[in-house]
Design an enzyme around this catalytic site. Structure first.
Site, short mmCIF file in Angstrom:
data_model
loop_
_atom_site.label_atom_id
_atom_site.label_comp_id
_atom_site.label_asym_id
_atom_site.label_seq_id
_atom_site.Cartn_x
_atom_site.Cartn_y
_atom_site.Cartn_z
N GLU A 293 0.81 -1.22 0.00
CA GLU A 293 0.00 0.00 0.00
C GLU A 293 0.84 1.27 0.00
O GLU A 293 0.46 2.28 -0.61
CB GLU A 293 -0.94 -0.01 1.22
N PHE B 113 -6.20 -1.02 5.46
CA PHE B 113 -4.83 -1.14 4.93
C PHE B 113 -4.34 0.18 4.34
O PHE B 113 -3.14 0.40 4.23
CB PHE B 113 -4.75 -2.27 3.91
N ASP C 237 -14.60 -10.93 9.16
CA ASP C 237 -13.14 -10.94 9.13
C ASP C 237 -12.55 -10.55 10.49
O ASP C 237 -11.39 -10.84 10.78
CB ASP C 237 -12.61 -9.96 8.06
#
Lengths: 311, 264
Positions: A58, A83, A116
């Protein structure tokens, strides 16, 4: 990879917008192995020559976007909201500080992202990006508004961060009302009398539901979709506080630094107003279904209704 | 001739840092022969049109060595003597770290290490997408390669086969606190970069003939190229050479006089 759906999640709106923006040769899409999730995959399929895959990296992606912007491109980079935070300093020092116009989209923002677990549930992205000078920060509530706002970024003069959501939400706009949507101009979804509910993202439809329920009790609340957290639409806020006795803010984000904070910061220094902030208290999430998690942290229609009654 | 320009740049560097009372002389002096060689033989730029869209880009990722960049930009007409004199003062176009927002001729806003190569990749991709001829040169420090983002960028530049992008690593062996191998050994940097798919050449970064040859090699080789330039931190001023304390310290009045005598 599925085709852009109608009546989808805000991330679908982002993906659909990129496809339409492709007519402008300046538009470049950057991915960090999550294009299928952020929905930039549709652009990739049609325009591979203008899609740059950076792998799971990233920081590199954001700095590459800065370089592209410096050479006249309009880069759109996306990954999960959480992220993107890994590249915060690249956004701050590499994009915004030199005044480059690159656009970052963080999908799957908020605790409702679900199973998640807490590592994927960004609840601080809006807060951190709005501290960057000159940064536009948005969090649309449905696919139509996400598409419309993303389209407007093509000729936007500032770098931006847009949080999109993983889950489908009911449309708050239609083909006519969407034409009025503008970056930095909040949308009045429901007229009221003495209380205003200001919400963003996936909580907007819950705010509307709460307001509809309250009207049966004789409580008439305005509902505002504050899709742009920065710059804040202070004009509309001023108008609301001239008639309302209080404001309830609602966001799938930490109460520290997000929508509620930004409105509180503004009003506490201009026209002190009673505010109840509904958001994620100072805590992390966990694995669970989206609605279960929203309920766990108190992001419910009932809580919004109760806050309005107490005000 | 380029050697003479490099000597003048060294004088500008020590004077600028002395006047500001702050700055980074060591890494500016180690890099200056490379920068003079680059601007003297490769960079297609125009001081009368600094924002020319087809210009070559120079991304100074080790942006603390800003005096080196300002000195060459002065030599080629982008900056005046009074610009150099304002280094690090309020409102000056010569910011502490090179900044594209402030200075004509500067293509990147540095100051946080490890970001320049990624930025250069963006420039190189834009050049290729637009079917332009301009090239991108990135300079980074050897200590800078400790940043993980550098390796993300090295991997992606070769993956995207960016023939129009080259890097120069100023291997001066010293970083902020101490020698590089004391802070974090980076080992055989040439082999490591080569293993990421780059063509690599190692040279003495103070031998102008070798510098010019290596730049030409990089410019004409059809893959991203890395020049690992072995240099001496503080090169040209005896008491700054190989001395970690002059990484980020200004010379005092006496030291300036001594330095300028040595740089005659």
């Amino acid at each position: 990879m599925s085709a852009p759906s109608s009546g989808g999640a805000s991330r679908d709106g982002y993906g659909a917008a990129l496809l339409e923006l492709a007519n402008d040769p300046r538009v470049v899409v950057l991915e960090a192995d999550l294009g299928k999730s952020t929905k930039s995959c549709h652009f990739r399929a049609e325009h591979p020559e203008r899609t740059v895959s950076l792998g799971i990296a990233e920081q590199n992606m954001v700095s590459v976007a800065a370089g592209l912007a410096s050479c006249g491109k309009v880069p759109f980079a996306s990954t999960f909201a959480i992220f993107s935070e890994r590249a915060f300093e690249q956004v701050r020092n590499g994009v915004a500080r030199p005044g480059l116009v690159a656009h970052l989209c963080g999908s799957h923002g908020g605790i409702h992202t679900g199973t998640d677990g807490s590592s994927a549930q960004s609840i601080e992205d809006l807060a951190i990006y709005r501290t960057i000078p000159g940064m536009t920060v948005m969090h649309p509530c449905d696919d139509l508004s996400a598409k419309a706002l993303t389209m407007q970024l093509l000729n936007h003069k500032s770098p931006s961060y847009t949080r999109t959501a993983r889950n489908k939400t009911p449309r708050m706009y239609d083909e006519d009302t969407i034409k009025e949507l503008k970056i930095g101009k909040a949308s009045m979804l429901r007229e009221g009398v003495d209380i205003a509910i200001i919400a963003c993202g996936v909580m907007v439809h819950k705010a509307v539901t709460a307001a509809n329920n309250l009207s049966k009790e004789g409580i008439h609340a305005y509902v505002v979709d504050m899709h742009t957290i920065k710059p804040l639409d202070t004009e509309l806020i001023n108008k609301l506080v001239s008639t309302c006795k209080g404001i309830v803010t609602v966001e799938d984000h930490s109460i520290i630094g997000g929508l509620g904070s930004s409105i509180s910061e503004y009003l506490s220094t201009t026209k002190p107003t009673k505010i109840t902030m509904i958001g994620v208290e100072d805590r992390f999430g966990e694995s669970g279904g989206s609605e279960e998690l929203l309920e766990l942290v108190g992001l419910t229609v009932e809580r919004i209704e109760e806050a309005c009654r107490v005000l | 001739m380029l050697e003479d320009a490099a000597k003048r740049c060294r004088q500008h560097i020590v004077k600028m840092v002395h006047k500001a009372g702050a700055g980074h002389p060591g890494g500016s002096l180690s890099a200056i022969d490379l920068i003079v060689g680059l601007y003297g033989t490769q960079m297609r730029i125009d001081a009368s049109n600094p924002n020319w869209t087809d210009r070559d880009r120079f991304v100074m990722s080790k942006g603390h060595a800003s005096p080196a960049v300002y000195s060459i930009l002065h030599e080629i007409g982008f900056l005046s003597q009074s610009d150099l004199d304002g280094f690090r003062t309020l409102g000056s176009v010569c910011q502490g770290h090179v900044d594209m927002k402030w200075t004509d001729g500067v293509d990147f806003s540095a100051g946080s290490l490890g970001m320049g190569l990624s930025f250069g990749i963006g420039c190189a991709l834009a050049s290729r997408m637009d079917e332009k001829e301009y090239n991108t040169w990135v300079m980074m420090g050897d200590g800078e390669t400790q940043e993980g983002q550098v390796w993300e960028a090295l991997m992606s530049a070769s993956y995207h086969n960016l023939n129009n992008l080259n890097i120069i690593i100023d291997r001066n062996r010293i970083q902020n606190d101490d020698f590089v191998d004391v802070q974090m050994e980076i080992g055989d940097i040439a082999s490591k970069v080569a293993s990421f798919g780059w063509a690599v050449k190692e040279i003495d970064g103070h031998d102008m003939e070798l510098v010019i040859d290596a730049l030409q090699w990089a410019s004409s080789t059809a893959s991203p190229c890395a020049i690992i330039a072995h240099t001496v931190k503080g090169k040209g001023v005896s008491f700054m050479e190989d001395n970690p304390s002059f990484h980020g310290k200004a010379p005092n009045d006496e030291e300036l006089m001594l330095a300028l005598e040595e740089l005659q």
